[in-house]
Design an enzyme around this catalytic site. Structure first.
Site, PDB file in Angstrom:
ATOM      1  CB  CYS A 157      -0.898   0.004   1.230  1.00 56.14           C
ATOM      2  SG  CYS A 157      -1.942  -1.466   1.392  1.00 56.14           S
ATOM      3  CB  ILE A 161       1.399   0.756   5.318  1.00 51.41           C
ATOM      4  CG1 ILE A 161       0.034   0.096   5.557  1.00 51.41           C
ATOM      5  CG2 ILE A 161       1.220   2.229   4.976  1.00 51.41           C
ATOM      6  CD1 ILE A 161      -0.751   0.698   6.698  1.00 51.41           C
ATOM      7  CG  ASP A 162       6.496   2.330   0.418  1.00 41.96           C
ATOM      8  OD1 ASP A 162       7.514   1.677   0.714  1.00 41.96           O
ATOM      9  OD2 ASP A 162       6.529   3.399  -0.219  1.00 41.96           O
ATOM     10  CB  ALA A 163       6.980   5.534   3.140  1.00 47.37           C
TER      11      ALA A 163
END
Length: 225
Positions: free
Chosen positions: A80, A186-188
């Site tokens: 995501c 969840i990216d970053a």
């Protein structure tokens, strides 16, 4: 559980698209080796190997389709990339053209605000994993403005405090569940919530956003692992 992490174009096969080839490879060559397939970003994109999506709701046509993703027989994990969208995304392009609803979906500052001493004093406080400029100038229809870009000038940070952006992200999250995803990365994630005057890393509201995702799936009684 063993998890296979793969870019959507990592496997090729004659007369098949990449996602069909990946599914064949997992189902046959890797039979019983992996119970989960973690698909790295499969969305249409402009840079950073897929981590600059132009849309959260579409599959890059070069890789295949939503049906090809649904056909993957293992349990599925999606990335995501909710921290940012491509500067070529429809929402940001509309913002550049003067659509204020879309502009408010991002962190945008006019030149007079950005150039103040108080604003500039906030920038060194902000934690980030890149060394290029944190704010990128763009030419909007109303003039030059500065946009928050944590990772690159092509990766425009989303404003999760904006109800329209939050709605778009949650709609995308529901879509992923509908398409069979049961695990999510969840990216970053540390940088999701931006707030000038803080270090913008692991802020309380970042954790509340993650709790919101958890509360939603609990409420709709979808079992995520």
């Amino acid at each position: 559980d063993n998890m296979l992490i793969a870019y959507p174009d990592q496997v090729s096969m004659a007369e098949h698209n990449n996602l069909e080839a990946l599914n064949y490879f997992v189902k046959n060559d890797l039979k019983d080796c992996f119970s989960i397939v973690h698909l790295l970003p499969f969305y249409p994109w402009t840079s950073d190997d897929g981590f600059s999506p132009t849309s959260y709701k579409d599959v890059c046509s070069d890789y295949g389709s939503w049906k090809d993703i649904e056909d993957i027989e293992s349990q599925k994990m999606f990335d995501c990339v909710f921290n940012h969208l491509s500067s070529k995304s429809e929402f940001f392009q509309k913002a550049l053209e003067g659509d204020l609803v879309c502009e408010n979906m991002f962190h945008v500052f006019d030149e007079s605000e950005y150039s103040t001493d108080e604003f500039q004093e906030h920038i060194p406080m902000i934690v980030r994993p890149r060394t290029d400029p944190l704010f990128t100038p763009f030419d909007f229809s109303s003039g030059k403005k500065y946009v928050w870009t944590t990772f690159s000038a092509d990766q425009v940070d989303t404003n999760l405090s904006n109800i329209n952006m939050l709605k778009y992200i949650l709609e995308s999250f529901f879509l992923y569940i509908d398409k069979g995803a049961r695990y999510f990365r969840i990216d970053a994630v540390p940088f999701l919530w931006k707030e000038l005057g803080t270090n913008c890393s692991h802020l309380e509201k970042t954790h509340l956003i993650v709790q919101l995702f958890r509360a939603i799936v609990d409420e709709i009684n979808i079992h995520l692992y």
